[in-house]
Design an enzyme around this catalytic site. Sequence first.
Site, PDB file in Angstrom:
ATOM      1  N   GLY A  27       0.811  -1.209   0.000  1.00 32.24           N
ATOM      2  CA  GLY A  27       0.000   0.000   0.000  1.00 32.24           C
ATOM      3  C   GLY A  27       0.843   1.258   0.000  1.00 32.24           C
ATOM      4  O   GLY A  27       2.030   1.225  -0.330  1.00 32.24           O
ATOM      5  N   ASN A  28       0.187   2.404   0.331  1.00 33.69           N
ATOM      6  CA  ASN A  28       0.818   3.719   0.207  1.00 33.69           C
ATOM      7  C   ASN A  28       1.399   3.855  -1.210  1.00 33.69           C
ATOM      8  O   ASN A  28       2.571   4.135  -1.405  1.00 33.69           O
ATOM      9  CB  ASN A  28       1.894   3.929   1.279  1.00 33.69           C
ATOM     10  CG  ASN A  28       2.291   5.401   1.352  1.00 33.69           C
ATOM     11  OD1 ASN A  28       3.458   5.741   1.260  1.00 33.69           O
ATOM     12  ND2 ASN A  28       1.331   6.278   1.477  1.00 33.69           N
ATOM     13  N   LEU A  29       0.525   3.634  -2.161  1.00 34.09           N
ATOM     14  CA  LEU A  29       0.965   3.457  -3.543  1.00 34.09           C
ATOM     15  C   LEU A  29       1.480   4.756  -4.153  1.00 34.09           C
ATOM     16  O   LEU A  29       0.922   5.822  -3.936  1.00 34.09           O
ATOM     17  CB  LEU A  29      -0.207   2.930  -4.380  1.00 34.09           C
ATOM     18  CG  LEU A  29      -0.818   1.622  -3.866  1.00 34.09           C
ATOM     19  CD1 LEU A  29      -1.958   1.177  -4.768  1.00 34.09           C
ATOM     20  CD2 LEU A  29       0.236   0.527  -3.752  1.00 34.09           C
ATOM     21  N   ASP A  31       3.688   6.291  -7.954  1.00 35.56           N
ATOM     22  CA  ASP A  31       3.673   6.051  -9.401  1.00 35.56           C
ATOM     23  C   ASP A  31       4.444   4.786  -9.796  1.00 35.56           C
ATOM     24  O   ASP A  31       4.165   4.190 -10.835  1.00 35.56           O
ATOM     25  CB  ASP A  31       4.275   7.253 -10.141  1.00 35.56           C
ATOM     26  CG  ASP A  31       3.322   8.445 -10.121  1.00 35.56           C
ATOM     27  OD1 ASP A  31       2.165   8.285  -9.678  1.00 35.56           O
ATOM     28  OD2 ASP A  31       3.742   9.546 -10.541  1.00 35.56           O
ATOM     29  N   HIS A  33       4.404   1.891  -8.203  1.00 40.35           N
ATOM     30  CA  HIS A  33       3.447   0.776  -8.110  1.00 40.35           C
ATOM     31  C   HIS A  33       2.470   0.816  -9.293  1.00 40.35           C
ATOM     32  O   HIS A  33       2.166  -0.224  -9.891  1.00 40.35           O
ATOM     33  CB  HIS A  33       2.613   0.885  -6.826  1.00 40.35           C
ATOM     34  CG  HIS A  33       3.393   0.765  -5.557  1.00 40.35           C
ATOM     35  ND1 HIS A  33       3.539   1.811  -4.676  1.00 40.35           N
ATOM     36  CD2 HIS A  33       4.044  -0.295  -5.003  1.00 40.35           C
ATOM     37  CE1 HIS A  33       4.245   1.406  -3.635  1.00 40.35           C
ATOM     38  NE2 HIS A  33       4.574   0.140  -3.805  1.00 40.35           N
ATOM     39  N   GLN A  57       7.900  -9.308   7.877  1.00 34.57           N
ATOM     40  CA  GLN A  57       9.144  -8.784   7.326  1.00 34.57           C
ATOM     41  C   GLN A  57       9.657  -7.550   8.074  1.00 34.57           C
ATOM     42  O   GLN A  57      10.611  -6.907   7.629  1.00 34.57           O
ATOM     43  CB  GLN A  57       8.994  -8.505   5.822  1.00 34.57           C
ATOM     44  CG  GLN A  57       8.093  -7.350   5.456  1.00 34.57           C
ATOM     45  CD  GLN A  57       7.775  -7.320   3.959  1.00 34.57           C
ATOM     46  OE1 GLN A  57       7.033  -8.154   3.456  1.00 34.57           O
ATOM     47  NE2 GLN A  57       8.356  -6.383   3.233  1.00 34.57           N
ATOM     48  N   LYS A 149      12.508  -2.984  -9.578  1.00 39.04           N
ATOM     49  CA  LYS A 149      13.964  -3.156  -9.393  1.00 39.04           C
ATOM     50  C   LYS A 149      14.495  -2.318  -8.240  1.00 39.04           C
ATOM     51  O   LYS A 149      15.643  -2.477  -7.836  1.00 39.04           O
ATOM     52  CB  LYS A 149      14.685  -2.712 -10.670  1.00 39.04           C
ATOM     53  CG  LYS A 149      14.674  -3.721 -11.778  1.00 39.04           C
ATOM     54  CD  LYS A 149      15.686  -3.248 -12.794  1.00 39.04           C
ATOM     55  CE  LYS A 149      15.604  -3.994 -14.068  1.00 39.04           C
ATOM     56  NZ  LYS A 149      16.558  -3.436 -15.054  1.00 39.04           N
ATOM     57  N   ASP A 151      13.777  -2.622  -5.263  1.00 41.92           N
ATOM     58  CA  ASP A 151      14.121  -3.639  -4.259  1.00 41.92           C
ATOM     59  C   ASP A 151      14.861  -4.765  -4.997  1.00 41.92           C
ATOM     60  O   ASP A 151      14.317  -5.851  -5.225  1.00 41.92           O
ATOM     61  CB  ASP A 151      12.855  -4.140  -3.560  1.00 41.92           C
ATOM     62  CG  ASP A 151      12.178  -3.024  -2.791  1.00 41.92           C
ATOM     63  OD1 ASP A 151      12.761  -2.534  -1.815  1.00 41.92           O
ATOM     64  OD2 ASP A 151      11.072  -2.612  -3.191  1.00 41.92           O
ATOM     65  N   LEU A 185      11.412   6.670  -6.167  1.00 40.36           N
ATOM     66  CA  LEU A 185      10.116   6.713  -5.481  1.00 40.36           C
ATOM     67  C   LEU A 185      10.045   5.566  -4.472  1.00 40.36           C
ATOM     68  O   LEU A 185      10.434   4.443  -4.763  1.00 40.36           O
ATOM     69  CB  LEU A 185       8.968   6.592  -6.488  1.00 40.36           C
ATOM     70  CG  LEU A 185       8.850   7.712  -7.521  1.00 40.36           C
ATOM     71  CD1 LEU A 185       7.513   7.589  -8.278  1.00 40.36           C
ATOM     72  CD2 LEU A 185       8.965   9.098  -6.892  1.00 40.36           C
TER      73      LEU A 185
HETATM   74  O1  PAF Z   1       8.082  -4.755  -1.855  1.00 38.75           O
HETATM   75  C1  PAF Z   1       7.130  -4.791  -1.070  1.00 38.75           C
HETATM   76  O2  PAF Z   1       6.294  -3.899  -1.021  1.00 38.75           O
HETATM   77  C2  PAF Z   1       6.980  -5.994  -0.141  1.00 38.75           C
HETATM   78  O3  PAF Z   1       8.219  -6.470   0.276  1.00 38.75           O
HETATM   79  C3  PAF Z   1       6.141  -7.131  -0.757  1.00 38.75           C
HETATM   80  C4  PAF Z   1       6.804  -7.719  -1.987  1.00 38.75           C
HETATM   81  C5  PAF Z   1       4.756  -6.612  -1.131  1.00 38.75           C
HETATM   82  C6  PAF Z   1       5.973  -8.259   0.265  1.00 38.75           C
HETATM   83  O4  PAF Z   1       5.340  -7.809   1.422  1.00 38.75           O
END
Ligand code: PAF
Length: 282
Positions: A27-29, A31, A33, A57, A149, A151, A185
Amino acid sequence: MKIVHTIPVLRAALALFQHPAFVATMGNLHDGHIALVNRAKPLGDVTVASIFVNRLQFAPHEDFDTYPRTWEADCDKLQAAGCDVLFAPRETDLYPEPQTYKVHPPAELADILEGHFRPGFFIGVSTVVMKLFSCVFAGKSEGTALFGKKDYQQLMIIRRMVQQFALPITIVPGETLRAADGLALSSRNGYLNVQERAEAVHLSLALKALGEAARAQGLDKLDALEAQAMQALTARGWAPDYLTVRRRADLLPPVGSAAAQALVVLGAARLGTTRLIDNLEI
Ligand code: PAF
């Protein structure tokens, strides 16, 4: 857009489709995403996004409780982007009991870089992604999932997981989107105050400078160049965890000459209380 919260309702919503194209998010999307959702649309017969802030996580001292939750705005953005199905499980929907079965990615990939500074992070990520994949793709002969990318290590670990478990899912990488000044971003950019936001681009500038120096001066100087890059960022008020040049293939330090190798410069550093990550393929 159909919004579903439980696994059975999600599976019913996807029953008539053969090939979901899926974007997992917390969430907190932004551009970045939405670019993944746009990219997903032609790659499947139904476009699915998920919003789930995955407790697994986050370490106890990290920002799980304060992670920005912007439900209404996120729904509007996904709707406008033409997403077909939004899966937004509550914690009790995805983890009705403690998730004691977990995916442990190999240490050589998951305990370096981000995993070194955030122990257990990639166990949490791999476990939730495997579970989300099971929710979205169970019973499908094929599917596509898109990950940014930004992450970089996460993308690599998920790719390997899909390969090793022979999941019938194609992983498609999305390029990092940047603000006009070059800051990648990220949902966590919202934590930055005005001064920090102005400074924040210096992480990507430091990665660029390190990449150029590594290409120009050769990999035998890498340790010194990385140390210099860390010092330069520290002098600007940052607390860097790492700034390093790695092989794109396995994220290990490069050996031999730089010329023939596909490399990536990765960095993570704290500015005030905000930890930012970025990378640049060179
Ligand atoms: O990249 C993220 O937002 C998170 O690590 C993911 C892949 C949605 C898993 O919770």
